[in-house]
Design a protein around this motif. Structure first.
Motif, PDB file in Angstrom:
ATOM      1  N   GLU A  90       0.687  -1.097  -0.023  1.00  0.00           N
ATOM      2  CA  GLU A  90      -0.006  -0.007   0.125  1.00  0.00           C
ATOM      3  C   GLU A  90       0.724   1.140   0.087  1.00  0.00           C
ATOM      4  OE1 GLU A  90      -2.828   0.016   3.159  1.00  0.00           O
ATOM      5  OE2 GLU A  90      -3.828  -1.717   2.640  1.00  0.00           O
ATOM      6  N   GLU A  91       0.657   2.105  -0.937  1.00  0.00           N
ATOM      7  CA  GLU A  91       1.459   3.206  -1.114  1.00  0.00           C
ATOM      8  C   GLU A  91       1.092   4.252   0.030  1.00  0.00           C
ATOM      9  OE1 GLU A  91       2.195   5.240  -4.599  1.00  0.00           O
ATOM     10  OE2 GLU A  91       3.393   3.246  -5.643  1.00  0.00           O
ATOM     11  N   ASP A  92       1.690   5.002   0.693  1.00  0.00           N
ATOM     12  CA  ASP A  92       1.580   6.111   1.571  1.00  0.00           C
ATOM     13  C   ASP A  92       2.240   7.351   1.122  1.00  0.00           C
ATOM     14  OD1 ASP A  92       3.969   5.117   2.478  1.00  0.00           O
ATOM     15  OD2 ASP A  92       2.992   4.575   4.609  1.00  0.00           O
ATOM     16  N   ASP A  93       2.253   8.410   1.904  1.00  0.00           N
ATOM     17  CA  ASP A  93       3.203   9.505   1.614  1.00  0.00           C
ATOM     18  C   ASP A  93       4.421   9.164   1.738  1.00  0.00           C
ATOM     19  OD1 ASP A  93       0.847  10.976   1.368  1.00  0.00           O
ATOM     20  OD2 ASP A  93       0.592  11.833   3.552  1.00  0.00           O
ATOM     21  N   GLU A  94       4.770   8.458   2.651  1.00  0.00           N
ATOM     22  CA  GLU A  94       6.453   8.220   2.805  1.00  0.00           C
ATOM     23  C   GLU A  94       6.805   7.282   1.720  1.00  0.00           C
ATOM     24  OE1 GLU A  94       8.297   4.761   5.494  1.00  0.00           O
ATOM     25  OE2 GLU A  94       7.787   6.339   6.661  1.00  0.00           O
ATOM     26  N   THR A  95       6.123   6.170   1.148  1.00  0.00           N
ATOM     27  CA  THR A  95       6.838   5.592  -0.125  1.00  0.00           C
ATOM     28  C   THR A  95       6.609   6.468  -1.340  1.00  0.00           C
ATOM     29  OG1 THR A  95       4.561   4.671  -0.329  1.00  0.00           O
ATOM     30  CG2 THR A  95       5.905   3.247   0.876  1.00  0.00           C
ATOM     31  N   ARG A  96       5.748   7.223  -1.349  1.00  0.00           N
ATOM     32  CA  ARG A  96       5.753   8.341  -2.492  1.00  0.00           C
ATOM     33  C   ARG A  96       6.752   9.257  -2.394  1.00  0.00           C
ATOM     34  NH1 ARG A  96      -0.019   7.681  -2.207  1.00  0.00           N
ATOM     35  NH2 ARG A  96      -0.246   9.022  -0.343  1.00  0.00           N
ATOM     36  N   GLU A  97       7.194   9.723  -1.176  1.00  0.00           N
ATOM     37  CA  GLU A  97       8.630  10.576  -1.217  1.00  0.00           C
ATOM     38  C   GLU A  97       9.719   9.944  -1.381  1.00  0.00           C
ATOM     39  OE1 GLU A  97      10.770  13.160   2.174  1.00  0.00           O
ATOM     40  OE2 GLU A  97       9.275  11.883   2.855  1.00  0.00           O
ATOM     41  N   LEU A  98       9.695   8.454  -1.034  1.00  0.00           N
ATOM     42  CA  LEU A  98      10.849   7.684  -1.292  1.00  0.00           C
ATOM     43  C   LEU A  98      11.147   7.591  -2.833  1.00  0.00           C
ATOM     44  CD1 LEU A  98      10.928   5.138   1.479  1.00  0.00           C
ATOM     45  CD2 LEU A  98      12.459   6.621   1.179  1.00  0.00           C
ATOM     46  N   LYS A  99       9.925   7.303  -3.481  1.00  0.00           N
ATOM     47  CA  LYS A  99      10.091   7.335  -5.122  1.00  0.00           C
ATOM     48  C   LYS A  99      10.555   8.394  -5.580  1.00  0.00           C
ATOM     49  CE  LYS A  99       6.898   3.060  -5.385  1.00  0.00           C
ATOM     50  NZ  LYS A  99       5.997   2.543  -5.800  1.00  0.00           N
ATOM     51  N   SER A 100      10.046   9.283  -5.159  1.00  0.00           N
ATOM     52  CA  SER A 100      10.212  10.855  -5.926  1.00  0.00           C
ATOM     53  C   SER A 100      11.688  10.997  -5.861  1.00  0.00           C
ATOM     54  CB  SER A 100       9.438  11.744  -5.353  1.00  0.00           C
ATOM     55  OG  SER A 100       9.990  12.200  -3.659  1.00  0.00           O
ATOM     56  N   LEU A 101      12.586  10.657  -4.825  1.00  0.00           N
ATOM     57  CA  LEU A 101      13.888  10.802  -4.581  1.00  0.00           C
ATOM     58  C   LEU A 101      14.635   9.980  -5.814  1.00  0.00           C
ATOM     59  CD1 LEU A 101      14.258  10.665  -0.732  1.00  0.00           C
ATOM     60  CD2 LEU A 101      13.927  12.649  -2.117  1.00  0.00           C
ATOM     61  N   VAL A 102      14.202   9.229  -6.080  1.00  0.00           N
ATOM     62  CA  VAL A 102      15.132   8.589  -7.232  1.00  0.00           C
ATOM     63  C   VAL A 102      14.795   8.714  -8.583  1.00  0.00           C
ATOM     64  CG1 VAL A 102      13.817   6.436  -7.561  1.00  0.00           C
ATOM     65  CG2 VAL A 102      16.157   6.235  -7.599  1.00  0.00           C
ATOM     66  N   VAL A 103      13.594   9.307  -8.918  1.00  0.00           N
ATOM     67  CA  VAL A 103      13.216   9.521 -10.234  1.00  0.00           C
ATOM     68  C   VAL A 103      13.351  10.862 -10.702  1.00  0.00           C
ATOM     69  CG1 VAL A 103      11.511   7.775 -10.028  1.00  0.00           C
ATOM     70  CG2 VAL A 103      10.845  10.276  -9.587  1.00  0.00           C
ATOM     71  N   GLN A 104      13.619  11.813  -9.762  1.00  0.00           N
ATOM     72  CA  GLN A 104      13.878  13.175  -9.941  1.00  0.00           C
ATOM     73  C   GLN A 104      15.209  13.222 -10.595  1.00  0.00           C
ATOM     74  OE1 GLN A 104      13.454  15.313  -6.310  1.00  0.00           O
ATOM     75  NE2 GLN A 104      11.453  15.389  -6.322  1.00  0.00           N
ATOM     76  N   THR A 105      15.318  14.108 -11.605  1.00  0.00           N
ATOM     77  CA  THR A 105      16.674  14.449 -12.070  1.00  0.00           C
ATOM     78  C   THR A 105      17.336  15.629 -11.609  1.00  0.00           C
ATOM     79  OG1 THR A 105      15.473  13.733 -14.330  1.00  0.00           O
ATOM     80  CG2 THR A 105      17.569  14.761 -14.659  1.00  0.00           C
ATOM     81  N   PRO A 106      18.532  15.436 -11.219  1.00  0.00           N
ATOM     82  CA  PRO A 106      19.294  16.543 -10.784  1.00  0.00           C
ATOM     83  C   PRO A 106      19.218  17.782 -11.509  1.00  0.00           C
ATOM     84  CG  PRO A 106      20.787  14.384 -10.504  1.00  0.00           C
ATOM     85  CD  PRO A 106      19.532  14.101 -11.376  1.00  0.00           C
ATOM     86  N   SER A 107      18.939  18.868 -10.922  1.00  0.00           N
ATOM     87  CA  SER A 107      18.818  20.162 -11.610  1.00  0.00           C
ATOM     88  C   SER A 107      19.975  20.936 -11.188  1.00  0.00           C
ATOM     89  CB  SER A 107      17.492  20.598 -11.490  1.00  0.00           C
ATOM     90  OG  SER A 107      17.151  21.014 -10.117  1.00  0.00           O
ATOM     91  N   PHE A 108      20.894  20.773 -10.680  1.00  0.00           N
ATOM     92  CA  PHE A 108      21.892  21.543 -10.491  1.00  0.00           C
ATOM     93  C   PHE A 108      22.984  21.974 -11.289  1.00  0.00           C
ATOM     94  CE2 PHE A 108      21.215  18.205  -6.832  1.00  0.00           C
ATOM     95  CZ  PHE A 108      20.381  19.063  -6.242  1.00  0.00           C
ATOM     96  N   ILE A 109      23.234  23.026 -11.675  1.00  0.00           N
ATOM     97  CA  ILE A 109      24.111  23.489 -12.821  1.00  0.00           C
ATOM     98  C   ILE A 109      25.203  24.468 -12.176  1.00  0.00           C
ATOM     99  CG2 ILE A 109      24.248  24.906 -14.948  1.00  0.00           C
ATOM    100  CD1 ILE A 109      21.420  24.144 -15.313  1.00  0.00           C
ATOM    101  N   VAL A 110      26.369  24.230 -12.184  1.00  0.00           N
ATOM    102  CA  VAL A 110      27.604  25.072 -11.699  1.00  0.00           C
ATOM    103  C   VAL A 110      27.761  26.088 -12.801  1.00  0.00           C
ATOM    104  CG1 VAL A 110      29.896  25.306 -10.551  1.00  0.00           C
ATOM    105  CG2 VAL A 110      28.179  23.212 -10.297  1.00  0.00           C
ATOM    106  N   PRO A 111      27.928  27.296 -12.724  1.00  0.00           N
ATOM    107  CA  PRO A 111      28.057  28.576 -13.730  1.00  0.00           C
ATOM    108  C   PRO A 111      29.592  28.159 -14.410  1.00  0.00           C
ATOM    109  CG  PRO A 111      27.264  29.522 -11.699  1.00  0.00           C
ATOM    110  CD  PRO A 111      27.405  28.021 -11.233  1.00  0.00           C
TER     111      PRO A 111
END
Length: 633
Positions: free
Chosen positions: A230-251
């Protein structure tokens, strides 16, 4: 910020010392809330200020380095900003490296997800620091896949480590995954096993989510792991951490490095999905037209007045037994009707039920679902409870003996415990008497008994409920007392309790409570706590209390937190159910030892629920002591 004219050289080590001393003496928040935003603005486009900031951090003495680095990591608005402020400090300074790669990740677990993203994102933004990122991931996976760490670490720390692992995975590039694919697979298999062995649902779910994420990273083209939970807020947050593409850009990064980073981002649609979306072959028009033409001449029947045929359920208990034990496929409808009607039939015919009670209990224990009947598990359980409450002694003897028998699944053994608890509750509580609602309102899972509950609280709730539903025309001195009913659990409590507690330390070929079957042991311990609680004011309550205390003492150092929670619940039930004078007369020495053990649990147990229950038990003991002192000698 002061500017030095004339191009003169200067040393900022004094400023570094001041910064370190201010942070370590408790003024970290005040100084960094001003300093970090200012330095972030100055280092955006000025490489000179970046070098000044790096030098400022490098000159902080080691004894103050932790406070400064921790403050910068917590207050930086992003990983790119943190990289501008710290530079390669973690590579050059061993103390900073220990704080970032060891202390903040493996020894502490109170930091927020944003802090973890800042820290691990900072490690991923430079080729020199990426080696530390891979090393950190390896150490996190070693901790995550350690059975000892899973057993002895609090759930909050395991969640923290899982988040760190998933953030690390989101920063890995394909060549790095390829180079450590075998290590990832080994850690995934070991960690998945020890997490799924846990009795706590949260820990099992953590293992499933992390294993799914690792599997999706190392098997981009082949099949991946997929669990049902069963998915809850905790599991949804965990899954979002791995699917998010890093958006960090160093000038300061060159253009080709930026393109390389963009190329390393995972594609939005996996190859397997692209293949699955390939167009299906289309049938020739002639064949499809022929199929349509073949049905055009059929005229639909008018079924508006049709009524569903109702199968008549059996009206005798023995007929029910014949239907449930039959194997003919044409009796499926009658089988469904029998399952739905069995509970009410048992309660309406107690005399007929007692004649075949053990046989009926055996059939229900082994009954499997033939069709997709809605609520089958609950219907079967309610029928089992009805049989047990109708003929308690022989059915309780049968069920408790089968709990320790061979050739039963763990699910069946836990079903036995659920039925015993629900039947004991029905026998002991007046609200189930007569034609009131039966145990269908009870959930099939065993619940913890709150230590603050007592028979007095239950009596007060019942009295208030009766008072609210009673119309009174004259409130005089006399009060109509509630109709009392005998406690049917009084004479049968021992048949429910003692057989369960006798053979827990005797391993069978397929069942070892003290070994790998600790999930069932945890359910057994909670069951004993509930039976003890329901046995208040019964004749056998003192003997049950003494046996339960010996049982708790034998298992008090169990490694599974769910089992320890059940043991502490047993102590609560004992203190609430056994009369105070009997506790002091028969169990004084045992209680003194238990009190010392509870103090150790409060100080040393890693599980928060265990510490809470231990404190609750100490308060109950203190109340008993005060009650004894208040009684005149």
């Amino acid at each position: 910020v002061c500017f030095i004219p004339g191009g003169l050289d200067c040393s900022i080590s004094f400023v570094s010392h001041v910064l370190g001393k201010v942070c370590v003496h408790g003024r970290q928040k005040e100084i960094l809330e001003v300093l970090v935003p200012r330095l972030s603005d100055l280092t955006k486009s000025d490489c000179i200020w970046q070098r000044i900031c790096w030098r400022l951090m490098e000159c902080v003495p080691d004894r103050w380095m932790e406070a400064v680095v921790l403050g910068f990591v917590q207050r930086a608005p992003g990983a790119d900003v943190l990289s501008r402020l710290l530079g390669n400090l973690v590579v050059k300074n061993k103390k900073a490296q220990f704080v970032v790669t060891q202390k903040m990740l493996l020894l502490q677990y109170g930091h927020t997800t944003a802090v973890l993203q800042n820290l691990l994102g900072h490690l991923s933004l430079d080729s020199l620091r990426r080696t530390l990122l891979l090393r950190v991931l390896q150490e996190l996976l070693e901790t995550w896949s350690s059975s000892s760490a899973v057993k002895h670490s609090p759930a909050e720390q395991q969640l923290y480590i899982s988040k760190a692992i998933l953030i690390c995975l989101s920063h890995l590039k394909e060549p790095e995954i390829e180079s450590c694919r075998q290590e990832l697979l080994t850690s995934m298999m070991e960690g998945m096993k020890c997490h799924l062995d846990s009795s706590l649902p949260q820990i099992r779910r953590l293992g499933m989510v992390v294993a799914e994420s690792i599997s999706s990273k190392i098997n981009t083209e082949g099949p991946v792991l997929k669990f049902e939970y069963e998915e809850d807020d905790e599991t949804r947050e965990l899954k979002s951490l791995v699917v998010q593409t890093p958006s960090f850009i160093v000038p300061s990064l060159p253009d080709h490095d930026r393109r390389e980073k963009a190329g390393a981002a995972p594609p939005l649609v996996p190859e397997s999905d692209e293949k699955s979306h390939a167009p299906a072959p289309v049938m020739p028009d002639e064949e499809s037209d022929a199929e349509l033409d073949s049905d055009d001449d059929l005229i639909p029947y008018d079924m508006s007045e049709d009524k569903e045929l109702k199968i008549k359920a059996p009206v005798y208990i023995r007929d029910c037994i014949e239907v449930l034990t039959g194997s003919r496929s044409e009796d499926v409808d009658k089988w469904e009707a029998t399952v739905k009607a069995l509970e009410s039939l048992v309660r309406k015919n107690p005399a007929a039920t007692r004649e075949v009670s053990v046989e009926l209990a055996k059939i229900l224990l082994h009954l499997e679902e033939k069709t997709c009947i809605e609520g089958f598990v609950e219907l079967r359980q309610r029928a089992q409870v009805a049989v047990l409450t109708t003929d308690p002694i022989p059915v309780a003897k049968y069920l408790t003996s089968q709990f320790y028998s061979l050739n039963y699944s763990l699910r069946q053994r836990m079903d036995i415990l659920d039925v015993l608890v629900l039947a004991a509750q029905e026998l002991s509580c007046p609200r189930f008497h007569g034609k009131t609602k039966h145990s269908g309102a009870q959930k099939p899972c065993i619940q913890l008994i709150p230590g603050s509950d007592s028979s007095k609280g239950w009596r007060r709730i019942v009295d208030e409920r009766i008072k609210s539903k009673t119309r009174r025309f004259d409130m005089g001195q006399s009060h109509v007392e509630q109709a009392s009913h005998p406690n049917k659990f009084n004479s049968v409590a021992g048949y429910f309790f003692f057989p369960l507690i006798q053979q827990f330390d005797r391993p069978l070929t397929t069942f070892d409570l003290l070994g790998e079957d600790h999930l069932v042991l945890g359910r057994l311990v909670h069951t004993l706590a509930i039976l003890m609680y329901l046995a208040v004011n019964t004749v056998a309550v003192t003997a049950m209390g003494k046996a339960l205390l010996e049982f708790v003492w034998a298992l008090r150092f169990h490694t599974d937190s769910y089992v320890r929670q059940g043991l502490l619940s047993c102590i609560s039930s004992l203190l609430l159910s056994v009369p105070t004078e009997r506790i002091l007369a028969d169990m004084t020495e045992e209680l003194l030892e238990t009190q010392s053990w509870l103090g150790d649990v409060i100080e040393k147990d890693p599980d928060g629920d265990c510490r809470r229950l231990a404190l609750q038990n100490l308060l109950l003991m203190e109340n008993l002591k005060k009650k004894l002192e208040a009684v005149p000698s």
